[in-house]
Motif scaffolding. Structure first.
Motif, PDB file in Angstrom:
ATOM      1  N   ARG A 113       0.841  -1.191   0.000  1.00  0.00           N
ATOM      2  CA  ARG A 113       0.000   0.000   0.000  1.00  0.00           C
ATOM      3  C   ARG A 113       0.871   1.235   0.000  1.00  0.00           C
ATOM      4  O   ARG A 113       1.832   1.339   0.738  1.00  0.00           O
ATOM      5  CB  ARG A 113      -0.898   0.006   1.250  1.00  0.00           C
ATOM      6  CG  ARG A 113      -1.898   1.160   1.244  1.00  0.00           C
ATOM      7  CD  ARG A 113      -2.832   1.053   2.425  1.00  0.00           C
ATOM      8  NE  ARG A 113      -3.634  -0.154   2.335  1.00  0.00           N
ATOM      9  CZ  ARG A 113      -4.737  -0.243   1.628  1.00  0.00           C
ATOM     10  NH1 ARG A 113      -5.154   0.780   0.935  1.00  0.00           N
ATOM     11  NH2 ARG A 113      -5.416  -1.370   1.586  1.00  0.00           N
ATOM     12  N   THR A 138      -5.514   3.528  -4.717  1.00  0.00           N
ATOM     13  CA  THR A 138      -5.737   2.490  -3.710  1.00  0.00           C
ATOM     14  C   THR A 138      -6.725   2.928  -2.639  1.00  0.00           C
ATOM     15  O   THR A 138      -7.169   2.097  -1.844  1.00  0.00           O
ATOM     16  CB  THR A 138      -4.402   2.098  -3.056  1.00  0.00           C
ATOM     17  OG1 THR A 138      -3.748   3.269  -2.554  1.00  0.00           O
ATOM     18  CG2 THR A 138      -3.492   1.410  -4.059  1.00  0.00           C
ATOM     19  N   ALA A 171       0.849   3.795  -7.547  1.00  0.00           N
ATOM     20  CA  ALA A 171       0.108   2.986  -6.568  1.00  0.00           C
ATOM     21  C   ALA A 171      -0.967   2.178  -7.291  1.00  0.00           C
ATOM     22  O   ALA A 171      -1.976   2.723  -7.736  1.00  0.00           O
ATOM     23  CB  ALA A 171      -0.525   3.887  -5.510  1.00  0.00           C
ATOM     24  N   TRP A 172      -0.755   0.862  -7.382  1.00  0.00           N
ATOM     25  CA  TRP A 172      -1.665  -0.020  -8.101  1.00  0.00           C
ATOM     26  C   TRP A 172      -2.379  -0.939  -7.115  1.00  0.00           C
ATOM     27  O   TRP A 172      -1.869  -1.218  -6.035  1.00  0.00           O
ATOM     28  CB  TRP A 172      -0.894  -0.894  -9.088  1.00  0.00           C
ATOM     29  CG  TRP A 172       0.069  -0.170  -9.965  1.00  0.00           C
ATOM     30  CD1 TRP A 172       1.323   0.252  -9.630  1.00  0.00           C
ATOM     31  CD2 TRP A 172      -0.135   0.236 -11.313  1.00  0.00           C
ATOM     32  NE1 TRP A 172       1.911   0.886 -10.705  1.00  0.00           N
ATOM     33  CE2 TRP A 172       1.040   0.891 -11.742  1.00  0.00           C
ATOM     34  CE3 TRP A 172      -1.198   0.091 -12.205  1.00  0.00           C
ATOM     35  CZ2 TRP A 172       1.188   1.404 -13.028  1.00  0.00           C
ATOM     36  CZ3 TRP A 172      -1.053   0.604 -13.483  1.00  0.00           C
ATOM     37  CH2 TRP A 172       0.121   1.253 -13.879  1.00  0.00           C
ATOM     38  N   ASN A 173      -3.518  -1.436  -7.499  1.00  0.00           N
ATOM     39  CA  ASN A 173      -4.155  -2.534  -6.775  1.00  0.00           C
ATOM     40  C   ASN A 173      -4.937  -3.392  -7.761  1.00  0.00           C
ATOM     41  O   ASN A 173      -5.017  -3.066  -8.952  1.00  0.00           O
ATOM     42  CB  ASN A 173      -5.044  -2.039  -5.628  1.00  0.00           C
ATOM     43  CG  ASN A 173      -6.219  -1.199  -6.106  1.00  0.00           C
ATOM     44  OD1 ASN A 173      -6.488  -1.096  -7.301  1.00  0.00           O
ATOM     45  ND2 ASN A 173      -6.927  -0.583  -5.179  1.00  0.00           N
ATOM     46  N   SER A 216      -7.646  -1.736  -9.863  1.00  0.00           N
ATOM     47  CA  SER A 216      -7.188  -0.903 -10.974  1.00  0.00           C
ATOM     48  C   SER A 216      -6.741  -1.761 -12.154  1.00  0.00           C
ATOM     49  O   SER A 216      -6.984  -1.405 -13.316  1.00  0.00           O
ATOM     50  CB  SER A 216      -6.045   0.020 -10.527  1.00  0.00           C
ATOM     51  OG  SER A 216      -4.878  -0.713 -10.185  1.00  0.00           O
TER      52      SER A 216
END
Length: 281
Positions: free
Chosen positions: A40, A162, A197-199, A202
């Motif tokens: 995160r 995120t 910032a990926w999750n 996404s």
């Protein structure tokens, strides 16, 4: 055939069907492995007050994060489920070539100078646009596309993805893709998460919109305004086949980014590097 003869045959066919279904399920699971959960990202600092465009240019330092990826996908594939669990960090298999990318624009003060330099040396780059900046600078978006550069999606307002719901991510990416398609006539095929910032949401939503995720290999840290010499050293020091370089053409004072490009671009070309963009799928 008598009933007592049909019954064993029916049972055999049912067992065979169940076995085939199980084998298919195993293949699907193997084809879509779930990677290690992404770290995160720390929340960004608050932006400066004012209009949305001015706020993007005035964002304080510490609003860029390093890539959250460790593995480079071995090859391209359509952005369809099963989706990626890591973005592209570099582009293997493109020979002695590098990719230059510029985030947060387009900005009427800095983007034209970057485009002029790229045109002087007849090279192409990737521009990851914020939707609100694209909406407010449509002529610049057209110029980027008309010059043959790749136009990517960088969300509408540059939020920390995120922290968003699926609906929020869909809105940020969807509105940006819509405005880019309206201006250029084609939807973007690549996107980059703000702050790196990926999750999983996404990745899934980007894939559903037909986009591949792009991170970077070399961070120029130009957003910290470290000096033109420092930016040039980072690019030259990180130069290698397949490298993706992160710079910015908006979001603050980008005069050093403009000046650095004028220096390192001809030097890279003299060293035998091609400056290219990913092939269209």
């Amino acid at each position: 055939m008598k009933n007592d003869q049909r019954l064993p045959l029916r049972r055999t066919l049912l067992r065979l069907g169940a076995g085939l279904a199980a084998a298919t399920a195993v293949r699907l699971v193997v084809a879509d492995p779930v990677g290690t959960p992404l770290r995160r990202a720390a929340p960004p600092s608050a932006g400066a007050a004012g209009t949305r465009a001015a706020a993007l240019r005035a964002r304080p330092s510490a609003y860029r994060l390093r890539p959250m990826t460790a593995n480079t996908p071995p090859r391209y594939r359509p952005a369809l489920p099963p989706v990626r669990t890591r973005p592209f960090e570099e582009l293997p298999g493109i020979g002695r070539a590098m990719v230059l990318t510029f985030d947060d624009g387009p900005d009427p003060l800095y983007t034209p100078h970057i485009l002029d330099t790229l045109r002087t040396y007849d090279v192409r780059a990737m521009f990851f646009l914020c939707g609100e900046m694209a909406h407010d600078n449509q002529d610049l978006v057209r110029r980027i596309a008309d010059d043959g550069h790749t136009v990517g999606n960088h969300s509408w307002t540059h939020p920390l993805v995120t922290k968003l719901s699926r609906a929020g991510i869909t809105d940020e990416l969807g509105r940006t893709s819509d405005v880019i398609e309206k201006i250029t006539g084609a939807p973007p095929l690549w996107y980059r998460a703000p702050y790196g910032a990926w999750n999983r949401n996404s990745f899934e939503i980007g894939a559903a919109m037909g986009m591949e995720p792009m991170a970077w290999t070399v961070d120029t840290l130009d957003w910290t305004v470290p000096g033109t010499d420092s930016i040039v050293r980072r690019v030259r020091g990180g130069a290698a086949p397949g490298v993706v370089v992160l710079s910015h053409d908006a979001g603050g004072n980008r005069s050093q980014s403009v000046a650095a490009l004028r220096r390192y671009l001809p030097e890279l070309l003299e060293d035998g590097y091609r400056i290219t963009v990913p092939p269209r799928r």
